[in-house]
Design an enzyme around this catalytic site. Structure first.
Site, mmCIF file in Angstrom:
data_model
loop_
_atom_site.group_PDB
_atom_site.id
_atom_site.type_symbol
_atom_site.label_atom_id
_atom_site.label_comp_id
_atom_site.label_asym_id
_atom_site.label_seq_id
_atom_site.Cartn_x
_atom_site.Cartn_y
_atom_site.Cartn_z
ATOM 1 N N PHE A 55 -2.316 16.133 4.431
ATOM 2 C CA PHE A 55 -2.508 15.392 3.187
ATOM 3 C C PHE A 55 -1.196 15.321 2.423
ATOM 4 O O PHE A 55 -0.478 16.308 2.310
ATOM 5 C CB PHE A 55 -3.578 16.084 2.343
ATOM 6 C CG PHE A 55 -4.100 15.223 1.237
ATOM 7 C CD1 PHE A 55 -5.003 14.212 1.492
ATOM 8 C CD2 PHE A 55 -3.694 15.441 -0.075
ATOM 9 C CE1 PHE A 55 -5.478 13.412 0.462
ATOM 10 C CE2 PHE A 55 -4.173 14.650 -1.110
ATOM 11 C CZ PHE A 55 -5.071 13.633 -0.836
ATOM 12 N N ASP A 84 -4.218 4.758 6.391
ATOM 13 C CA ASP A 84 -4.739 5.935 7.089
ATOM 14 C C ASP A 84 -5.740 5.455 8.152
ATOM 15 O O ASP A 84 -5.343 5.086 9.253
ATOM 16 C CB ASP A 84 -5.370 6.847 6.030
ATOM 17 C CG ASP A 84 -5.816 8.187 6.564
ATOM 18 O OD1 ASP A 84 -5.215 8.677 7.529
ATOM 19 O OD2 ASP A 84 -6.786 8.759 6.022
ATOM 20 N N GLU A 139 0.835 -1.205 0.000
ATOM 21 C CA GLU A 139 0.000 0.000 0.000
ATOM 22 C C GLU A 139 0.870 1.255 0.000
ATOM 23 O O GLU A 139 2.005 1.235 0.478
ATOM 24 C CB GLU A 139 -0.889 0.021 1.252
ATOM 25 C CG GLU A 139 -2.327 -0.416 1.018
ATOM 26 C CD GLU A 139 -3.154 0.595 0.214
ATOM 27 O OE1 GLU A 139 -2.582 1.444 -0.486
ATOM 28 O OE2 GLU A 139 -4.388 0.532 0.305
ATOM 29 N N ASP A 140 0.313 2.347 -0.518
ATOM 30 C CA ASP A 140 1.019 3.624 -0.439
ATOM 31 C C ASP A 140 0.906 4.210 0.970
ATOM 32 O O ASP A 140 1.878 4.644 1.558
ATOM 33 C CB ASP A 140 0.506 4.613 -1.505
ATOM 34 C CG ASP A 140 -1.019 4.735 -1.547
ATOM 35 O OD1 ASP A 140 -1.727 4.118 -0.713
ATOM 36 O OD2 ASP A 140 -1.509 5.455 -2.439
ATOM 37 N N ARG A 152 1.065 12.474 -8.996
ATOM 38 C CA ARG A 152 1.650 11.136 -8.824
ATOM 39 C C ARG A 152 3.074 11.097 -9.361
ATOM 40 O O ARG A 152 3.902 10.296 -8.935
ATOM 41 C CB ARG A 152 0.825 10.090 -9.578
ATOM 42 C CG ARG A 152 -0.571 9.858 -9.035
ATOM 43 C CD ARG A 152 -1.134 8.581 -9.638
ATOM 44 N NE ARG A 152 -2.574 8.467 -9.569
ATOM 45 C CZ ARG A 152 -3.253 7.983 -8.543
ATOM 46 N NH1 ARG A 152 -2.608 7.617 -7.460
ATOM 47 N NH2 ARG A 152 -4.563 7.885 -8.577
HETATM 48 P P1 5GP Z 1 -7.646 4.259 4.532
HETATM 49 O O1 5GP Z 1 -8.652 3.275 4.004
HETATM 50 O O2 5GP Z 1 -6.545 3.621 5.324
HETATM 51 O O3 5GP Z 1 -8.301 5.388 5.271
HETATM 52 O O4 5GP Z 1 -7.028 4.994 3.293
HETATM 53 C C1 5GP Z 1 -6.194 4.404 2.407
HETATM 54 C C2 5GP Z 1 -6.225 5.151 1.093
HETATM 55 O O5 5GP Z 1 -6.669 6.526 1.220
HETATM 56 C C3 5GP Z 1 -4.850 5.235 0.513
HETATM 57 O O6 5GP Z 1 -4.530 4.074 -0.227
HETATM 58 C C4 5GP Z 1 -4.919 6.480 -0.328
HETATM 59 O O7 5GP Z 1 -5.467 6.170 -1.593
HETATM 60 C C5 5GP Z 1 -5.906 7.379 0.400
HETATM 61 N N1 5GP Z 1 -5.203 8.358 1.253
HETATM 62 C C6 5GP Z 1 -5.184 8.416 2.599
HETATM 63 N N2 5GP Z 1 -4.435 9.440 3.034
HETATM 64 C C7 5GP Z 1 -3.956 10.045 1.927
HETATM 65 C C8 5GP Z 1 -3.077 11.181 1.730
HETATM 66 O O8 5GP Z 1 -2.587 11.862 2.635
HETATM 67 N N3 5GP Z 1 -2.823 11.518 0.431
HETATM 68 C C9 5GP Z 1 -3.316 10.817 -0.620
HETATM 69 N N4 5GP Z 1 -2.999 11.231 -1.843
HETATM 70 N N5 5GP Z 1 -4.133 9.744 -0.464
HETATM 71 C C10 5GP Z 1 -4.443 9.367 0.797
#
Ligand code: 5GP
Length: 189
Positions: free
Chosen positions: A148, A99, A95-96, A161
């Site tokens: 963010f 969150d 994963e990138d 990106r």
């Molecule tokens: P989660 O389901 O853990 O809340 O979020 C995961 C996804 O939310 C990540 O794979 C990403 O696509 C998006 N995301 C969460 N935080 C960020 C951020 O700070 N920047 C960006 N560009 N995407 C985020």
């Protein structure tokens, strides 16, 4: 490198490369018999492409994509599945950023039902402060604050990106200009 009022560098390309090398070594040590990297499109592609080149055990890479989840519902779905079966395989979900943990916990549930021998998470970024679902990635590049993040695969409305650095940026600044691009983040004309 800063662009006052617009963006702040979080990690340089050199710092990112160092973290990816460290993670590649850690994954290789944890999976000496080989591993399948399951990368989540599209944000983790940049990271996964670099990571796979730092893995020195037998390795396969596969991709899946999920629909964006609706805030508040926590609902996501797989819209492009892995090309290969993972029954009995050792799998690392790439994963990138983790969150709230909703996405990864959904994917761990889906992939876990397919009978992998082992299933771990490798994330470039971990924002533990916003966790809703308790998820503990086995491999973490950096812990990040609430701001963010864009760059190195992470987007805002499909942009940024292509940046080789990671930036934190004001959402209003990112959103106000549909033609906003890397040059503005770097503060150059
Ligand atoms: P989660 O389901 O853990 O809340 O979020 C995961 C996804 O939310 C990540 O794979 C990403 O696509 C998006 N995301 C969460 N935080 C960020 C951020 O700070 N920047 C960006 N560009 N995407 C985020």
């Amino acid at each position: 490198m800063t662009a006052p009022g617009r963006a702040r560098e979080l990690f340089s390309a050199v710092e990112l490369a160092g973290a990816v090398r460290r993670l590649g070594a850690a994954v290789s040590a944890a999976y000496p018999d080989g591993v399948v990297l399951a990368a989540v499109l599209a944000g983790s592609v940049w990271f996964a492409a670099d990571l796979v080149r730092c893995v020195n055990v037998p390795c396969r890479i596969d991709f899946l994509a999920i629909s964006p989840y609706t805030p508040g519902t926590g609902r996501v779905a797989i819209v492009k599945d892995l090309d290969h079966d993972i029954d009995g395989a050792d799998v690392v979900l790439v994963e990138d950023i983790v969150d709230t943990g909703l996405t990864v916990s959904y994917l761990l549930g889906e992939l876990g039902r397919r009978g992998p021998r082992r299933l771990d998470v490798c994330t470039l970024l971990d924002r533990r402060t916003r966790r809703i679902v308790p998820v503990e990635p086995a491999f973490v590049g950096f812990e990040v604050p609430e701001d963010f993040v864009v760059g190195y695969g992470l987007d805002y409305a499909g942009r940024y990106r292509n940046l080789d650095h990671l930036f934190t940026a004001d959402l209003a600044a990112l959103g106000e200009d549909p033609l906003c691009h890397a040059a503005q983040l770097y503060g150059t004309p």
